[in-house]
Design an enzyme around this catalytic site. Structure first.
Site, short mmCIF file in Angstrom:
data_model
loop_
_atom_site.label_atom_id
_atom_site.label_comp_id
_atom_site.label_asym_id
_atom_site.label_seq_id
_atom_site.Cartn_x
_atom_site.Cartn_y
_atom_site.Cartn_z
N ASP A 500 0.84 -1.19 0.00
CA ASP A 500 0.00 0.00 0.00
C ASP A 500 0.88 1.25 0.00
OD1 ASP A 500 -2.69 1.26 0.44
OD2 ASP A 500 -1.70 1.93 2.29
N GLU A 537 1.69 0.33 -4.95
CA GLU A 537 1.24 1.63 -5.43
C GLU A 537 2.43 2.58 -5.46
OE1 GLU A 537 -3.24 2.41 -4.11
OE2 GLU A 537 -1.93 2.13 -2.40
#
Length: 890
Positions: A500, A537
């Site tokens: 993340d 990400e």
């Protein structure tokens, strides 16, 4: 010297930095206006038991500091680039030698003018000096619980790194649950207090006896809180916990090598064969979504780990996907979360039957769902608490899933997926925590106050992630990240990680994870760590943007690592607009009816692996360009050095689903058959690309979240996933107001339009067409070349920027003859994406006289329309039906 700002005397702010034992850094902005550092007399105020007040009074002693005229040494400026311009202060050798002891009390920086008046008083940020003093030695310490000895008589050692604590005790409770009980088990009575011993590496340890196994424990630390100077005993769980009691109230002494926690099914399940990164086809799935509404799964197992090993509708669908070519299931966070009450007795839900009676455009559903949002069992889970332990709410009986029982059920889930031939990818969150300070779930700050989080100029925690940002550039924060990844691979046999907000980590962080995994071998660890894939990400924003604090793990900065980043360029080209648009109707993309040649160029770059060095003729200008020269809002359209660095996707758990995007962007009177074909066309751009293919679970089933763009706390009602094809999730009411409120005027008429609700037959058609896409990817290795050099030689876009091209047309040729050895004998594939609504005849330069035909996968597949694709030999011309993705082979 000008008048002193009263705010300059404030120990509740930490505006200076202690970087090494013998150097402090002071930003120029901290100095009184008009003063240079040499005009101030500097000292380090210390109080072993605390007690220095907010303005700097109450120090037991003040230790002199001198200004280092040369500023920060080059090595420190490189280590802390955001502090490179700071003034440097040095203590004398005696003070530097006392640094470790001083840091267990209260320390502050004081500055006085020529009259002796105090003009500056600030607390210090101390991660730098703690790393300087302890990081090297602590690197060799096993943290959390380790076990030694023969099976059945293994002895635990508990170690917690707490270098600023004055004392640490282990609180140990008697008794362990011996059998399932109707009510949640928790320890009773007063715990035994066991003093822990401090080591030279800043870690406190204690060794127990075999009888400690599976018992609950907590830590109690004696701290002088750094800014207030208050001395407190702080209780906490262990940040390196691998086992927990209900609602994470206690850590549990779990031996992950205890056979009692190793289900036979997990031990016997075959590990999926290693694959190259580009061979992956990934399916992003939420544990609770997967089976919560599946009435073919026993009620007790719905929404749990165990459902993945139970032959229900969801598992049957995963088998279909796997047989078609899906390789990996990416699970949204499964580590211990803060947002879901694990005790079923503490949860609250709105009855689905009551919600189902409400109008499809009503706001009442969201009102009722939001009323229970803090107590329901649903959350995406991006709110970590203990990142080395499984989440308890996903067990079949949370109240009974004490310690190792969570481990056993998690392992059963892994076994169930491995039996289907599916690799298991875990979503990891090491960039933030839910809390900091002394809040309930602030396990890191409770152990080492002020160390684990990234701080701003005043010493407050940065929150650019919308939570409390972790600073993995600090040695033990990085260690937590590395230890966590190694643990999930060694002890749970998972096959990959998605990170993340990976851009909030450094490239060095990810390289450290990669190196630690690569060191795992089947002989020594039972797993091949080199086969584990990493992606995340790679966004560039916040206080770390532009490499402000380190070289980030962002798009275009991971060359040679094999680590992938999500490709927002292809996503936006296909969908249109941006996921950040206030009006979701802004901008139409390739699959939503757009005619922008810039989107065509971005799509072509994405199809070719997102490579910055790719060469093609621009559809926009007709001129040759590189991937890097294709514009994406001022950034490079192609950013990767190798195709495994790119994860191509058109939707994910974030933002609107693909189906909802189509619903918002297409005219309301668009026929359902066209909507279905656009859904397949969008998925084709991902599945037939040279990068890694990534689907959001349910995209192949026309999954809707009733237009909700941020469903993390929207409950079960708005997060429906139904592989049984009864309900795609549309028209379940207006979604929750946060993040969606301004859009309601657009949403209500759409939700009320029954013609926009797909039937079971519609979903079945979409599923069949999507499965064919997976089969195409699996059957044709030329779609997965795996190297930039092979793509450079074999991939071209022959009609782009020519008289045969158009903004709503992409033709990608992969010429196997250009390679030394065409994979599996493929001579060539021709991918044609026709986004116009009518049939198109496309002459492909250079292919006249060659024999091409539709791939056998599509000739025998579910899509009847694509079977109308024809090839005209003499002209080198392909006729492709409207809204169709066709793949031809030579």
């Amino acid at each position: 010297m000008d008048h002193v700002d009263p705010d300059a005397l404030d120990l509740l702010r930490a505006r200076a930095h202690w970087l090494t034992a013998d150097l402090l850094a002071v930003p120029a902005a901290v100095l009184p206006q008009g003063a240079g550092p040499q005009e101030i007399t500097w000292s380090l105020a210390v109080a072993p038991d605390g007690g220095i007040d907010r303005r700097g009074d109450g120090a037991v002693e003040e230790l002199p500091l001198t200004v280092a005229l040369a500023g920060l040494p080059d090595a420190l400026a490189r280590r802390w680039p955001h502090l490179a311009a700071c003034h440097a202060l040095r203590p004398d050798a005696e003070t530097a030698a006392r640094a470790a002891v001083l840091l267990t009390g209260q320390v502050a920086l004081l500055g006085r003018d020529g009259t002796g008046a105090r003009v500056l008083a600030t607390s210090l940020q101390i991660p730098g000096v703690l790393d300087d003093l302890y990081a090297e030695a602590a690197a060799h310490r096993v943290l959390g619980v380790s076990w030694a000895g023969e099976r059945g008589r293994r002895v635990p050692t508990v170690a917690v790194w707490a270098p600023t604590a004055r004392a640490v005790e282990l609180l140990l409770w008697d008794g362990v649950p011996e059998r399932p009980r109707e009510q949640a088990w928790a320890p009773a009575g007063e715990p035994m207090r066991v003093p822990m011993q401090r080591g030279h590496d800043g870690a406190w340890t204690v060794t127990g006896t075999p009888s400690w196994a599976d018992r609950c424990y907590r830590l109690e630390l004696d701290h002088v809180l750094p800014r207030t100077g208050e001395r407190r005993r702080v209780g906490t769980t262990d940040p390196w916990s691998v086992g927990l009691s209900l609602d994470s109230r206690h850590s549990v002494l779990v031996d992950l090598e205890d056979p009692a926690h190793a289900p036979p099914r997990w031990l016997e399940a075959p590990v999926p064969a290693a694959v190259r990164a580009v061979d992956q086809a990934i399916y992003e799935l939420h544990v609770r979504d997967f089976s919560r509404d599946d009435d073919t799964v026993p009620a007790q197992e719905r929404g749990s780990y165990l459902a993945f090993a139970t032959e229900g509708e969801g598992r049957r669908h995963l088998r279909r996907l796997a047989e078609a070519g899906l390789t990996s299931v990416h699970l949204l966070p499964t580590f211990d979360l803060t947002s879901v009450p694990e005790d079923p007795a503490e949860q609250a839900h709105e009855a689905p039957g009551a919600l189902a009676t409400l109008p499809p455009d009503s706001s009442e559903q969201q009102r009722r769902v939001r009323a229970h949002a803090l107590r329901d069992a649903f959350n995406w889970g991006y709110d970590p608490w203990h990142v080395l332990a499984p989440e308890g709410s996903y067990t079949s009986s949370p109240g009974q899933a004490h310690g190792g029982a969570r481990t056993a059920q998690f392992r059963t889930m892994v076994a169930g997926l491995h039996e289907l031939g599916l690799r298991v990818v875990l979503d990891q969150v090491y960039n933030h925590t839910t809390d900091s300070g002394l809040h309930r779930s602030s396990v890191l700050d409770r152990v080492v106050p002020g160390y684990y989080h990234r701080l701003d100029a005043d010493g407050d925690v940065h929150t650019s992630t919308c939570c409390q940002n972790i600073a993995t550039e600090h040695a033990l924060a990085r260690r937590l990240m590395v230890d966590g990844c190694v643990l999930w691979v060694r002890h749970y046999r998972v096959d990959g990680f998605r990170f993340d907000l990976m851009g909030h980590h450094s490239r060095a962080d990810l390289e450290a994870v990669r190196a630690a995994l690569d060191a795992l071998t089947p002989e020594a660890d039972g797993v091949d760590g080199s086969a584990v894939h990493l992606y995340g990400e790679g966004w560039d924003f916040g206080e770390v943007a532009g490499n402000a604090r380190f070289r980030q793990a962002t798009q275009g900065q991971l060359d040679g690592t094999g680590i992938g980043t999500f490709n927002d360029r292809l996503r936006d080209a296909v969908r249109g607009g941006s996921v950040h648009d206030a009006d979701p109707r802004s901008g139409l993309g390739f699959a939503t009816g757009g005619l922008d040649p810039r989107h065509t160029d971005l799509l072509q770059v994405g199809l070719a692996g997102g490579l910055r060095g790719l060469r093609l003729r621009s559809q926009e200008t007709g001129q040759p360009v590189s991937g890097e020269e294709v514009d994406y809002g001022g950034a490079a359209g192609g950013y990767a050095a190798s195709p495994e660095e790119v994860v191509n996707y058109v939707d994910a758990h974030d933002n609107e689903t693909l189906w909802d995007t189509l619903t918002l962007k297409l005219p309301p009177d668009t026929p359902m058959v066209q909507r279905l074909r656009r859904n397949t066309l969008a998925l084709a751009t991902v599945t037939l690309s040279q990068g890694i293919s990534f689907w959001h679970a349910g995209a192949e089933l026309l999954r809707s979240k009733s237009l909700d763009r941020n469903s993390y706390a929207s409950g079960d009602w708005f997060n429906r996933y139904d592989p049984a094809l009864r309900d795609n999730g549309f028209a379940r009411g207006l979604p929750p107001k946060p993040d969606n409120g301004p859009r309601w005027e657009l949403m209500a008429p759409l939700l009320a339009d029954s013609s926009l609700v797909p039937t079971e037959a519609d979903m079945a058609v979409a599923r069949g067409c999507a499965l064919d896409l997976l089969r195409l990817r699996s059957a044709h290795p030329l779609l997965r070349l795996g190297s930039a050099e092979a793509i450079r030689r074999a991939v071209s876009f022959p009609v782009s920027g020519t008289e045969h091209g158009a903004p709503d047309l992409v033709v990608m040729l992969v010429d196997g003859r250009a390679l030394d050895l065409a994979p599996r004998g493929d001579e060539g594939v021709l991918v044609v994406l026709n986004a116009s609504t009518g049939e198109r005849a496309v002459t492909v330069p250079g292919l006249a006289g060659q024999r091409w035909e539709l791939s056998p996968v599509q000739r025998e597949g579910a899509d009847e329309t694509v079977k109308g694709t024809r090839w005209r030999l003499a002209e080198g011309q392909v006729l492709v039906p409207g809204l169709t993705a066709a793949l031809l082979v030579r």
